[in-house]
Write a protein that holds these residues in place. Structure first.
Motif, PDB file in Angstrom:
ATOM      1  N   ARG A 234      27.188 -18.635-111.452  1.00 38.24           N
ATOM      2  CA  ARG A 234      28.027 -18.288-109.782  1.00 38.24           C
ATOM      3  C   ARG A 234      29.099 -18.697-109.474  1.00 38.24           C
ATOM      4  N   LEU A 235      29.853 -17.567-108.646  1.00 38.59           N
ATOM      5  CA  LEU A 235      31.023 -17.718-108.426  1.00 38.59           C
ATOM      6  C   LEU A 235      31.117 -19.146-107.880  1.00 38.59           C
ATOM      7  N   ALA A 236      30.609 -19.376-106.979  1.00 38.93           N
ATOM      8  CA  ALA A 236      30.783 -20.388-105.652  1.00 38.93           C
ATOM      9  C   ALA A 236      30.779 -22.064-106.666  1.00 38.93           C
ATOM     10  N   TYR A 237      30.338 -21.900-107.611  1.00 40.75           N
ATOM     11  CA  TYR A 237      30.063 -22.871-108.854  1.00 40.75           C
ATOM     12  C   TYR A 237      32.105 -22.623-109.439  1.00 40.75           C
ATOM     13  N   VAL A 238      31.928 -21.561-109.520  1.00 37.49           N
ATOM     14  CA  VAL A 238      33.548 -21.309-110.291  1.00 37.49           C
ATOM     15  C   VAL A 238      34.694 -21.617-109.696  1.00 37.49           C
ATOM     16  N   THR A 239      33.934 -21.140-108.017  1.00 42.00           N
ATOM     17  CA  THR A 239      35.543 -21.758-106.874  1.00 42.00           C
ATOM     18  C   THR A 239      35.302 -23.287-106.403  1.00 42.00           C
ATOM     19  N   GLN A 240      34.298 -24.063-106.756  1.00 44.19           N
ATOM     20  CA  GLN A 240      34.689 -24.858-106.659  1.00 44.19           C
ATOM     21  C   GLN A 240      34.998 -25.768-107.648  1.00 44.19           C
ATOM     22  N   ALA A 241      34.954 -25.034-109.057  1.00 45.75           N
ATOM     23  CA  ALA A 241      35.810 -26.049-109.747  1.00 45.75           C
ATOM     24  C   ALA A 241      37.543 -26.042-109.589  1.00 45.75           C
ATOM     25  N   LYS A 242      37.659 -24.448-109.475  1.00 48.57           N
ATOM     26  CA  LYS A 242      39.347 -24.507-108.494  1.00 48.57           C
ATOM     27  C   LYS A 242      39.616 -25.244-108.180  1.00 48.57           C
ATOM     28  N   ALA A 243      38.569 -25.287-106.930  1.00 51.85           N
ATOM     29  CA  ALA A 243      39.420 -26.397-105.867  1.00 51.85           C
ATOM     30  C   ALA A 243      39.619 -27.724-106.073  1.00 51.85           C
TER      31      ALA A 243
ATOM     32  N   LEU B  20      37.281 -10.457-113.662  1.00 47.29           N
ATOM     33  CA  LEU B  20      37.619 -10.652-111.320  1.00 47.29           C
ATOM     34  C   LEU B  20      36.920 -11.342-111.372  1.00 47.29           C
ATOM     35  N   ALA B  21      35.949 -12.070-112.005  1.00 45.08           N
ATOM     36  CA  ALA B  21      34.772 -13.442-111.639  1.00 45.08           C
ATOM     37  C   ALA B  21      36.177 -14.083-111.338  1.00 45.08           C
ATOM     38  N   LEU B  22      36.894 -14.599-111.863  1.00 43.52           N
ATOM     39  CA  LEU B  22      37.937 -15.893-111.709  1.00 43.52           C
ATOM     40  C   LEU B  22      38.893 -15.170-110.437  1.00 43.52           C
ATOM     41  N   GLU B  23      39.295 -14.437-110.567  1.00 49.05           N
ATOM     42  CA  GLU B  23      40.123 -13.691-109.798  1.00 49.05           C
ATOM     43  C   GLU B  23      39.470 -13.532-107.884  1.00 49.05           C
ATOM     44  N   ASN B  24      38.383 -13.150-107.889  1.00 46.90           N
ATOM     45  CA  ASN B  24      37.344 -13.270-107.064  1.00 46.90           C
ATOM     46  C   ASN B  24      37.839 -14.913-105.971  1.00 46.90           C
ATOM     47  N   ALA B  25      37.075 -15.701-107.039  1.00 46.39           N
ATOM     48  CA  ALA B  25      37.281 -17.179-107.056  1.00 46.39           C
ATOM     49  C   ALA B  25      38.516 -17.747-106.838  1.00 46.39           C
ATOM     50  N   GLY B  26      39.564 -16.977-107.042  1.00 46.68           N
ATOM     51  CA  GLY B  26      40.688 -17.600-106.978  1.00 46.68           C
ATOM     52  C   GLY B  26      41.325 -17.238-105.353  1.00 46.68           C
ATOM     53  N   ARG B  27      40.665 -15.889-105.249  1.00 44.32           N
ATOM     54  CA  ARG B  27      40.941 -14.997-103.839  1.00 44.32           C
ATOM     55  C   ARG B  27      40.031 -15.596-102.762  1.00 44.32           C
ATOM     56  N   ASP B  28      38.786 -16.136-103.117  1.00 43.89           N
ATOM     57  CA  ASP B  28      38.422 -17.220-101.747  1.00 43.89           C
ATOM     58  C   ASP B  28      38.650 -18.586-101.489  1.00 43.89           C
ATOM     59  N   LEU B  29      39.674 -19.531-102.892  1.00 45.75           N
ATOM     60  CA  LEU B  29      39.891 -20.470-102.360  1.00 45.75           C
ATOM     61  C   LEU B  29      41.155 -20.102-101.445  1.00 45.75           C
ATOM     62  N   LYS B  30      42.040 -19.072-102.124  1.00 51.90           N
ATOM     63  CA  LYS B  30      43.058 -18.974-101.036  1.00 51.90           C
ATOM     64  C   LYS B  30      42.471 -18.714 -99.702  1.00 51.90           C
ATOM     65  N   LYS B  31      41.337 -17.896 -99.902  1.00 55.54           N
ATOM     66  CA  LYS B  31      41.314 -17.634 -98.066  1.00 55.54           C
ATOM     67  C   LYS B  31      41.488 -18.784 -97.469  1.00 55.54           C
ATOM     68  N   LEU B  32      40.145 -20.296 -98.171  1.00 57.41           N
ATOM     69  CA  LEU B  32      39.871 -21.088 -97.176  1.00 57.41           C
ATOM     70  C   LEU B  32      41.313 -21.469 -96.686  1.00 57.41           C
ATOM     71  N   ARG B  33      42.155 -22.079 -97.976  1.00 58.22           N
ATOM     72  CA  ARG B  33      43.305 -22.921 -97.191  1.00 58.22           C
ATOM     73  C   ARG B  33      44.638 -21.983 -96.652  1.00 58.22           C
ATOM     74  N   LEU B  34      43.657 -20.996 -96.042  1.00 55.69           N
ATOM     75  CA  LEU B  34      44.227 -20.199 -94.813  1.00 55.69           C
ATOM     76  C   LEU B  34      44.145 -21.230 -93.263  1.00 55.69           C
ATOM     77  N   LEU B  35      43.026 -21.837 -93.893  1.00 52.33           N
ATOM     78  CA  LEU B  35      42.559 -22.173 -92.464  1.00 52.33           C
ATOM     79  C   LEU B  35      43.008 -23.677 -91.308  1.00 52.33           C
ATOM     80  N   THR B  36      43.512 -23.975 -90.699  1.00 51.98           N
ATOM     81  CA  THR B  36      43.897 -25.224 -90.185  1.00 51.98           C
ATOM     82  C   THR B  36      43.099 -26.054 -90.230  1.00 51.98           C
ATOM     83  N   PRO B  37      44.197 -27.356 -90.064  1.00 45.84           N
ATOM     84  CA  PRO B  37      42.676 -28.513 -90.477  1.00 45.84           C
ATOM     85  C   PRO B  37      41.479 -28.344 -88.995  1.00 45.84           C
TER      86      PRO B  37
END
Length: 216
Positions: free
Chosen positions: A90-99, A136-153
């Protein structure tokens, strides 16, 4: 690469046969396995006391997950490099690993040849994800993580509460702000994450990515 006898490994999996098989493969390839664990707490204790070069951890273990073991070990200043093993694609697990900046992510279906390639890559300072994921899966996970890092505290705090299924009114009460302020933050979060859909879009996305969100 270092001489195999200079590399110490700790392995953890709550499935006895998988743990035994991994141990036997590593030993047959002349690696020094200095610890084995069948739950997350045993794994954490072994890592903290023995400080292995590498730890290969199952993600889904009793008491502590592999991700929780890694996060806690790092908070304690451990320099061990971590590779997670899982059935999950699942992409969510990959994103978490990257985080968590985990060094390697392998699937339990992978051959020992790929496990050894991952070990070598990690020891050389690289990050290695199973070839089964595809680019593609790794790129998508990376994109989701980048989006999350745009958020303010403030936005991240609200997103974490959304992921815990807190209502807008409850979030407003907990943070001591108006409902309108929470709604404005939710709207900003939806925009930054580039989400589309109806009223429950953010809640559904937050629940799908809950593990990753709560690690940030």
């Amino acid at each position: 690469m270092k001489d195999k006898q200079d590399i110490t490994l700790l392995i953890a999996d709550d499935h006895p046969m998988l743990l035994k098989g991994l141990y036997e493969e590593l030993v047959a390839k002349n690696y020094r396995v200095i610890g084995q664990a069948m739950d997350g707490m045993q794994a954490l204790e072994g890592i903290l006391t023995q400080r292995p070069t590498l730890a290969l951890l199952d993600i889904d273990m009793p008491l502590l997950t592999g991700f929780e073991v890694i996060k806690t070990a790092r908070e304690k200043g451990v320099e061990t490099k971590f590779i997670v093993l899982s059935f999950h694609k699942r992409l969510a697990y990959v994103t978490q690993a990257k985080a968590l900046h985990i060094h390697g992510y392998l699937l339990k279906e992978d051959s020992f040849f790929e496990i050894e390639r991952c070990i070598q890559a990690v020891l050389e300072g690289h990050t290695y994800f199973s070839a089964s994921f595809g680019t593609l899966a790794l790129e998508n996970a990376g994109r989701d993580l980048k989006k999350l890092r745009l958020l303010t505290p403030s936005e991240l705090t609200i997103l974490k509460l959304v992921a815990k299924q807190e209502s807008t009114n409850t979030i407003a009460d907990k943070l001591g702000v108006s409902v309108r302020t929470v709604e404005k933050h939710r709207s900003n979060i939806i925009g930054k994450l580039a989400l589309e859909g109806g009223t429950n879009t953010l809640t559904n996305w937050a629940l799908t990515n809950k593990e990753t969100i709560l690690e940030l």
